[in-house]
Each structure stands twice: as C-alpha cells, then as structure tokens.
Design a protein around this motif. Structure first.
Motif, PDB file in Angstrom:
ATOM      1  N   PHE A 161      44.901  38.215  41.988  1.00 51.81           N
ATOM      2  CA  PHE A 161      43.618  38.814  42.362  1.00 51.81           C
ATOM      3  C   PHE A 161      42.831  37.866  43.266  1.00 51.81           C
ATOM      4  N   SER A 162      42.877  36.571  42.954  1.00 54.81           N
ATOM      5  CA  SER A 162      42.180  35.592  43.799  1.00 54.81           C
ATOM      6  C   SER A 162      42.775  35.577  45.209  1.00 54.81           C
ATOM      7  N   LYS A 163      44.085  35.730  45.295  1.00 52.93           N
ATOM      8  CA  LYS A 163      44.739  35.773  46.608  1.00 52.93           C
ATOM      9  C   LYS A 163      44.316  37.031  47.370  1.00 52.93           C
ATOM     10  N   PHE A 164      44.182  38.131  46.633  1.00 52.92           N
ATOM     11  CA  PHE A 164      43.699  39.371  47.248  1.00 52.92           C
ATOM     12  C   PHE A 164      42.304  39.160  47.834  1.00 52.92           C
ATOM     13  N   LEU A 165      41.439  38.514  47.066  1.00 49.50           N
ATOM     14  CA  LEU A 165      40.071  38.270  47.538  1.00 49.50           C
ATOM     15  C   LEU A 165      40.065  37.382  48.782  1.00 49.50           C
ATOM     16  N   LYS A 167      39.549  45.025  37.150  1.00 49.89           N
ATOM     17  CA  LYS A 167      39.712  45.407  35.746  1.00 49.89           C
ATOM     18  C   LYS A 167      40.629  44.447  34.987  1.00 49.89           C
ATOM     19  N   ILE A 168      41.477  43.726  35.724  1.00 46.03           N
ATOM     20  CA  ILE A 168      42.386  42.788  35.054  1.00 46.03           C
ATOM     21  C   ILE A 168      41.787  41.386  34.964  1.00 46.03           C
ATOM     22  N   ASP A 169      40.625  41.203  35.562  1.00 42.51           N
ATOM     23  CA  ASP A 169      39.984  39.883  35.561  1.00 42.51           C
ATOM     24  C   ASP A 169      39.210  39.689  34.261  1.00 42.51           C
ATOM     25  N   LYS A 170      39.954  39.474  33.197  1.00 43.37           N
ATOM     26  CA  LYS A 170      39.361  39.299  31.870  1.00 43.37           C
ATOM     27  C   LYS A 170      39.652  37.890  31.373  1.00 43.37           C
ATOM     28  N   ARG A 171      38.658  37.265  30.806  1.00 44.29           N
ATOM     29  CA  ARG A 171      38.774  35.874  30.380  1.00 44.29           C
ATOM     30  C   ARG A 171      39.865  35.690  29.329  1.00 44.29           C
ATOM     31  N   ASN A 215      42.100  23.835  46.736  1.00 45.66           N
ATOM     32  CA  ASN A 215      42.072  22.706  47.674  1.00 45.66           C
ATOM     33  C   ASN A 215      42.269  23.156  49.121  1.00 45.66           C
ATOM     34  N   ALA A 216      42.991  24.271  49.275  1.00 42.98           N
ATOM     35  CA  ALA A 216      43.272  24.771  50.629  1.00 42.98           C
ATOM     36  C   ALA A 216      42.106  25.559  51.208  1.00 42.98           C
ATOM     37  N   HIS A 217      41.188  25.973  50.325  1.00 39.54           N
ATOM     38  CA  HIS A 217      40.065  26.794  50.798  1.00 39.54           C
ATOM     39  C   HIS A 217      38.725  26.181  50.386  1.00 39.54           C
ATOM     40  N   ALA A 269      34.171  34.488  45.973  1.00 35.62           N
ATOM     41  CA  ALA A 269      34.564  35.223  44.767  1.00 35.62           C
ATOM     42  C   ALA A 269      35.926  34.748  44.271  1.00 35.62           C
ATOM     43  N   ALA A 270      36.818  34.466  45.209  1.00 37.40           N
ATOM     44  CA  ALA A 270      38.155  33.975  44.841  1.00 37.40           C
ATOM     45  C   ALA A 270      38.058  32.630  44.140  1.00 37.40           C
TER      46      ALA A 270
END
Length: 239
Positions: free
Chosen positions: A190-194, A176-180, A237-239, A202-203
């Motif tokens: 959120f990307s770290k959570f993914l 819900k917080i992933d808003k442009r 770069n790490a992933h 998705a991250a």
C-alpha cells in the motif's frame, strides 16, 4: 541409496514447514547440519503437536511428487463428477501454482448449480490475479461481499483496480487493509501504491507505523517480519 533420498526428502519437508510457518531461523541450521536427528527433533517439537500424521504424510508426498496428488484428484473426479471434486482438483492445481488449470476447474464447478458460490468466486479472484487477468479480478470481486466475508482479498481487488486505472477506487480499497498490528506485507505494498500516486507523505506515515509496530514486538516475532522492516526502511531512506 534409499536412506539418502529419504533424508533429503525429510529435510525438504522440514525446511518447507519451517518456512511456511515462519519458525525461528536456527531451525534451518539444525535441519541442515544435523540431518536425521535435527529433522526428528523438528518433527516432534514443531509438527507432530500441530498436525496429525496423515496431514504430514500428505504434505511430504505433495512436495516430493506433486503430480501424484493431482492424478489422485483427477481419478476422484472421473469416478464422481461432483462440485466438491472439481473444487478439490482446482485447489490441487492452485497449490502447485498451476493457476490456469485451477481456473478451468473452478469455472466448470460454477457452471453447475453453484454459479454464485462465494468461496469459489473468491478462489478465482486469487487465481486470476496471479495470471494478471485484472478484468476478471475486478468482475468477480464485485460479485461477492469482500469486506464482510473475504477481507484478505480486498488487497488483490485494490491492486487490480490500480491496474485498470481506477486509482481513487483502488486507494479506497487498499486503505481498508491498513490496520495496525496486521497485514504487514499488504501495508508495505500500500505504501508503494501511495508513492506511485505521488503521495509520499502518506506513504511515509504507513511505513513508520509498520517499523514502529514490528520494533515493539518480541525478538522472536519481529524476526518473522525482518524482510518487511528491511524493505520499509529501504523505501523510507529512498524517499
């Protein structure tokens, strides 16, 4: 001697204000290398036109002597034991990151006739998150309408759900917080959570959007998010 301490206090206030408001980096050089004149210029151009003098004085006093504000708020509560005075004292503790005492005052305020007061519950959620009491974060988050009234707090609720092992619910909330063009720090988390959930594709999508959006900003605005974009690129770069 007084002049020396005054200049130091003046510089501390200006640096704090510049950091808090994410002002241009060159202000730090002006404040440090042209101490008095630089501070005066900063005050006149960046502060006076935004806040009244009383607020400036209050912020400066809080930085130099944070305990004074707390003592004043404690005296006000002793004089008049009201809901608002309890909230004011709790807010004062929260400002200096004394979250445990802030929680005590917020909880006492709720013990009166304001048991389900949503704004106080929202403040409690933030404080409990800071001391890593995720059970309380989840409990209080479910008592108020975060999506309608406290969208910023959804982030803390989502991370608390993750800590409680409720991963699917956490992802629903954090999405819900992933808003442009907003919530860059939260979207980075959120990307770290993914990634922690092994959803790297998705991250990466979230990270690429963040980098693209910030890259499209003016230099002044993009500079405010330079730490976010730097970390986003590092994770990519790490992933």
């Amino acid at each position: 001697m007084f002049y020396y301490y005054f200049i130091i206090a003046f510089q501390v206030f200006c640096v704090y204000h510049a950091y808090k408001n994410k002002n241009n980096f060159y202000w730090y050089f002006i404040i440090f290398f042209i101490p008095l004149l630089g501070c005066i210029i900063y005050l006149l151009t960046q502060v006076i036109n935004k806040k009244d003098v009383s607020n400036i004085t209050e912020e400066l006093t809080t930085i130099i002597n944070p305990s004074k504000k707390i003592k004043d708020l404690e005296k006000a509560l002793e004089f008049s034991n009201t809901f608002q005075n309890k909230i004011n004292l709790a807010d004062g503790y929260a400002e200096i990151k004394d979250f445990k005492n802030a929680i005590i005052q917020y909880e006492e305020a709720l013990d009166s006739n304001f048991k389900d007061e949503p704004y106080t519950l929202n403040k409690l959620i933030r404080c409990y998150f800071e001391i890593k009491n995720f059970d309380k974060v989840v409990e209080y988050s479910q008592k108020i309408n975060l999506e309608k009234d406290f969208k910023d707090t959804i982030y803390f609720y989502g991370l608390a759900l993750e800590q409680k092992g409720k991963f699917e619910e956490a992802e629903i909330e954090l999405k819900k917080i992933d808003k442009r063009y907003s919530n860059y720090d939260e979207r980075l988390e959120f990307s770290k959570f993914l990634i922690r959930r092994d959803k790297k594709a998705a991250a990466k999508e979230v990270l690429k959007e963040i980098i693209s959006e910030i890259g499209a900003m003016s230099k002044v605005n993009s500079r405010k998010h330079r730490n976010v974009i730097s970390e986003a690129e590092k994770i990519l770069n790490a992933h």
